[in-house]
Structure formats: structure tokens, C-alpha cells
Design a protein around this motif. Structure first.
Motif, PDB file in Angstrom:
ATOM      1  N   ALA A   9       0.811  -1.219   0.000  1.00 30.78           N
ATOM      2  CA  ALA A   9       0.000   0.000   0.000  1.00 30.78           C
ATOM      3  C   ALA A   9       0.842   1.265   0.000  1.00 30.78           C
ATOM      4  O   ALA A   9       0.336   2.338  -0.324  1.00 30.78           O
ATOM      5  CB  ALA A   9      -0.926  -0.005   1.224  1.00 30.78           C
ATOM      6  N   ASN A  10       2.113   1.165   0.363  1.00 32.84           N
ATOM      7  CA  ASN A  10       2.964   2.343   0.408  1.00 32.84           C
ATOM      8  C   ASN A  10       3.624   2.658  -0.927  1.00 32.84           C
ATOM      9  O   ASN A  10       4.275   3.700  -1.066  1.00 32.84           O
ATOM     10  CB  ASN A  10       4.047   2.172   1.477  1.00 32.84           C
ATOM     11  N   GLY A  11       3.468   1.800  -1.928  1.00 30.83           N
ATOM     12  CA  GLY A  11       3.999   2.102  -3.256  1.00 30.83           C
ATOM     13  C   GLY A  11       3.138   3.140  -3.960  1.00 30.83           C
ATOM     14  O   GLY A  11       2.049   3.498  -3.501  1.00 30.83           O
ATOM     15  N   ARG A  35       7.303  -0.710   7.655  1.00 35.25           N
ATOM     16  CA  ARG A  35       6.419  -0.330   8.764  1.00 35.25           C
ATOM     17  C   ARG A  35       6.161   1.180   8.800  1.00 35.25           C
ATOM     18  O   ARG A  35       5.019   1.622   8.962  1.00 35.25           O
ATOM     19  CB  ARG A  35       7.021  -0.775  10.093  1.00 35.25           C
ATOM     20  N   GLU A  36       7.207   1.963   8.664  1.00 37.43           N
ATOM     21  CA  GLU A  36       7.051   3.410   8.792  1.00 37.43           C
ATOM     22  C   GLU A  36       6.121   3.970   7.718  1.00 37.43           C
ATOM     23  O   GLU A  36       5.198   4.734   8.014  1.00 37.43           O
ATOM     24  CB  GLU A  36       8.423   4.093   8.703  1.00 37.43           C
ATOM     25  N   LYS A  40       2.242   5.249   8.430  1.00 39.05           N
ATOM     26  CA  LYS A  40       1.967   6.670   8.218  1.00 39.05           C
ATOM     27  C   LYS A  40       0.723   6.855   7.347  1.00 39.05           C
ATOM     28  O   LYS A  40      -0.155   7.668   7.667  1.00 39.05           O
ATOM     29  CB  LYS A  40       3.174   7.336   7.559  1.00 39.05           C
ATOM     30  N   LEU A  41       0.632   6.096   6.257  1.00 37.56           N
ATOM     31  CA  LEU A  41      -0.526   6.196   5.374  1.00 37.56           C
ATOM     32  C   LEU A  41      -1.788   5.699   6.070  1.00 37.56           C
ATOM     33  O   LEU A  41      -2.858   6.319   5.976  1.00 37.56           O
ATOM     34  CB  LEU A  41      -0.271   5.396   4.094  1.00 37.56           C
ATOM     35  N   PHE A  52       4.502  -7.205   7.277  1.00 40.74           N
ATOM     36  CA  PHE A  52       5.224  -8.463   7.076  1.00 40.74           C
ATOM     37  C   PHE A  52       5.850  -8.481   5.695  1.00 40.74           C
ATOM     38  O   PHE A  52       5.371  -7.820   4.769  1.00 40.74           O
ATOM     39  CB  PHE A  52       4.295  -9.672   7.253  1.00 40.74           C
ATOM     40  N   SER A  53       6.910  -9.228   5.542  1.00 39.17           N
ATOM     41  CA  SER A  53       7.540  -9.421   4.238  1.00 39.17           C
ATOM     42  C   SER A  53       7.037 -10.729   3.641  1.00 39.17           C
ATOM     43  O   SER A  53       6.335 -11.502   4.304  1.00 39.17           O
ATOM     44  CB  SER A  53       9.063  -9.444   4.366  1.00 39.17           C
ATOM     45  N   LEU A  54       7.434 -10.986   2.421  1.00 37.50           N
ATOM     46  CA  LEU A  54       7.014 -12.207   1.737  1.00 37.50           C
ATOM     47  C   LEU A  54       8.090 -13.285   1.767  1.00 37.50           C
ATOM     48  O   LEU A  54       7.971 -14.295   1.082  1.00 37.50           O
ATOM     49  CB  LEU A  54       6.648 -11.881   0.280  1.00 37.50           C
ATOM     50  N   ASP A  55       9.125 -13.089   2.571  1.00 38.47           N
ATOM     51  CA  ASP A  55      10.263 -14.007   2.567  1.00 38.47           C
ATOM     52  C   ASP A  55       9.950 -15.361   3.191  1.00 38.47           C
ATOM     53  O   ASP A  55      10.471 -16.387   2.764  1.00 38.47           O
ATOM     54  CB  ASP A  55      11.446 -13.373   3.303  1.00 38.47           C
TER      55      ASP A  55
END
Length: 353
Positions: A9-11, A35-36, A40-41, A52-55
Motif C-alpha cells: 500500500a505504500n507504493g 512499517r514506517e 503513516k498512510l 510483514f515481508s514475503l520471505d
């Protein structure tokens, strides 16, 4: 109430979608690995977050287990889509994304992948943005008008600049050249080596063939065996594309890719609101039967990025809480050719025989 997620969502495009969702009174959970930026958004829009990451596959599954649907916006999708798809399969969560990458479409529409989704009772539907809603709906419309079509040409023109994610996808594809669907199979060829004229709605223009997602998706929508995709370029630009293709092996090396991607991070911000408002998109499609008869349809829509926000959220609305067929689908395969006409800023198909 159904819970659903926008991941990435931050892209640039993810944020546009999140802001449109807030405007529409929708309540997605915003997610991503930053996270930041995500928090913020989310704080601004009043949404919940999951970071979370996709790793780690188990982490992805755990974060999706309560979600009815995820709208995946974190590209390049060649590097992120499989992890999210596998997480959705494990969690029983519908999967949508906004990719335009042929390899991702082929992976998701593979019969084995579609069967896995059907067995889980979920929908996998990539390409619910400008890539590929307008052109996919155009393909579907042409199939309705000409059921016996054996060839399909799809083209689009938009004037807005590109987002960082789209630019990175193009950079990563510099070594791959172009592609078309021929006799049902995807066949590569050098960029800039094929040209024709098309009327996108503003008179005849010179166009060159590119590896747009419909080379994959339009086949699954229509079963038309021969498919090409086109954008308008000047003769000079087409010659430049041919010259660039000579350097494809070098442009695809890791050191060059690394520097180009760094340049994208530094320099590409994506079109602002004013640029988007003044940049409509034009779609054209041409179907041809074995006897030579042709039908052309044209469509004018809002700009590509606004359409991605509107289109992806319309698909979300049509899916949440609904009893749907399961498996792998294209947008028009799920909701028909009229999907694009239902979007704000889109006109109606103009048919020319």
C-alpha cells in the motif's frame, strides 16, 4: 464484515488505491514490509495495518488467514507474486494483483495452478488494473462480436508518465525483447521489429508491437490463437527500440540492472494528480476472421493509474461476500466486457465493421 488487504500500500499505485478506497468508504487493511511508510498512510486514512515481508511462507500464510481477499500491489511481480499466491492458496484467500507481466499471468493461468485454486475454492485473478482490464474487456467484446476470430490485435495509448514500479518492471524486461501469441503459443521477437498503423481514436498512427500482458491473458479470455499488442511510437522511436534490442544481453546483466534500478529509485516519482487528470487513455482492438473480415472497437478511458485504482476496487467490490466460481481467471473472464464501461471516466465501446 469481510476483511481484505492491500499489500504494498505504500507504493505509488498502492497508495492511489488506498486513497481511493478511503474516498469510497471501503475499509481495507494496509500491509507491506515498510512499517514506517505503511503506518503513516494508514494513520492518515484511518485504516488498520499488518506489517510483514514475503520471505517466509509461514509468515505470509499467518497474515492472510483471516482475509477473504488480498489485492497485491508490491512489484515487480516477477519477484513477489508467487510467494503471495502460495500464501493465498494456503490460507484460502482470494488473490488479485495489478501486474502486467506475461510470466506472472502464465504462472497463474497454468492449468495446475488453476486446479489448485479451484480445489481451495478461491479465485486467482491477476491484472485488475490498467494492466489488463481495458484491453482484456476489449478482447472479450471482440470475441462476442466475432466468435470465429482467428487473429486479435490490441493497442493502447496513454500520456501520463510511469510509476517507479512500472519503470522497474520495464528495466527488468530490457533483455527479453517483445512477444506475441502465435498459433496458441507465446513467441519472442526483437523489440521494434514489427510495426503497423492503428487508429487509437485520434486518427491513424504508427505503432510497434510490445510484450503487453494480453499476449497471455487475452488468450485465456477468448481462446483466439494469434494475438499481438501495440503502442503508438514514431518511426524514430521504433528505430531506437531496434537499436536498443541489440544491447539486450548487456542491459540484462546484474551490474547494469543494479545501476538502472538505482536510477529509478532516485529519479522516477510517477505522475502527479494534475498530470493524471490531463492524460486520458485510448484503447483499440481489431479481430480478424480466417475469411479476412475484420471488426474494430475503440474505447476512451480515464488515465491509466486512476483506472487501476477504480478498476481494482470495483473487482474487490464484486468479489467480497460473493459466491464465485473458483480457479484462475482474467478480469473480463470473471465479469464480462462491460466491466471497463462501468468505471468512472470510461466511455462505451465504439464498434467499426
Amino acid at each position: 464484515m469481510s476483511k481484505w488487504m492491500i499489500y504494498g500500500a505504500n507504493g505509488y499505485t498502492g497508495e492511489l488505491i488506498a486513497r481511493q478506497a478511503a474516498k469510497d468508504g471501503m475499509t481495507p487493511i494496509l500491509a507491506g514490509r515498510n512499517r514506517e511508510a505503511v503506518s503513516k498512510l494508514a494513520d492518515e486514512l484511518g485504516f488498520e495495518t499488518q506489517i510483514f515481508s514475503l520471505d517466509n511462507p509461514d509468515t505470509v500464510t499467518e497474515n492472510l488467514k483471516d482475509m477473504e481477499l488480498v489485492l497485491h500491489c508490491a512489484g515487480p511481480f516477477s519477484k513477489t507474486s508467487r510467494q503471495m499466491v502460495e500464501g493465498c492458496l494456503a490460507a484460502g484467500t482470494h488473490y488479485l494483483d495489478i501486474t502486467g507481466e506475461i510470466g506472472v499471468f502464465e504462472m497463474i493461468h497454468d492449468p495446475g495452478m488453476s486446479k489448485r485454486a479451484a480445489d481451495k475454492g478461491i479465485v486467482l485473478c491477476p491484472g485488475v488494473g490498467f494492466d489488463v482490464i481495458p484491453t482484456d474487456c476489449t478482447a472479450h467484446k471482440l470475441k462476442e462480436l466475432m466468435p470465429n476470430a482467428s487473429e486479435l490485435a490490441l493497442g493502447f495509448s496513454f500520456l501520463a508518465g510511469m510509476s517507479p514500479g512500472t519503470t522497474k518492471t520495464m528495466v527488468e524486461g530490457l533483455s527479453g525483447g517483445s512477444a506475441e501469441r502465435k498459433d496458441g503459443r507465446i513467441v519472442p521477437f526483437p523489440m521494434g521489429s514489427k510495426k503497423r498503423t492503428l487508429d487509437f481514436g485520434r486518427g491513424q498512427e504508427t505503432a510497434t508491437a510490445i510484450p503487453w500482458g494480453d499476449v497471455s491473458t487475452a488468450y485465456y479470455t477468448t481462446k483466439i490463437p494469434n494475438i499481438t499488442t501495440w503502442i503508438p511510437l514514431s518511426e524514430r522511436q521504433i528505430r531506437g527500440a531496434r537499436v536498443m534490442s541489440l544491447f539486450a544481453p548487456v542491459l540484462g546483466t546484474k551490474p547494469v540492472q543494479k545501476q538502472l534500478l538505482k536510477w529509478v529509485d532516485r529519479s522516477v516519482k510517477g505522475p502527479d494528480e494534475r498530470a493524471r487528470e490531463n492524460a486520458p487513455s485510448y484503447i483499440v482492438g481489431e479481430a480478424k476472421a480466417a475469411d479476412g473480415r475484420t471488426i474494430t472497437v475503440r474505447l476512451k478511458t480515464t488515465n491509466a493509474y486512476t483506472l487501476t485504482a477504480l478498476g481494482s476496487l470495483e473487482v474487490v467490490r464484486r468479489m467480497l461476500g460473493r459466491d464465485l466460481s473458483s480457479g484462475s481467471f482474467t478480469p473480463a473472464g470473471l465479469f464480462g466486457s462491460g466491466l471497463v464501461e462501468s468505471l468512472e471516466g470510461s466511455g462505451e465501446f465504439e464498434v467499426v465493421e
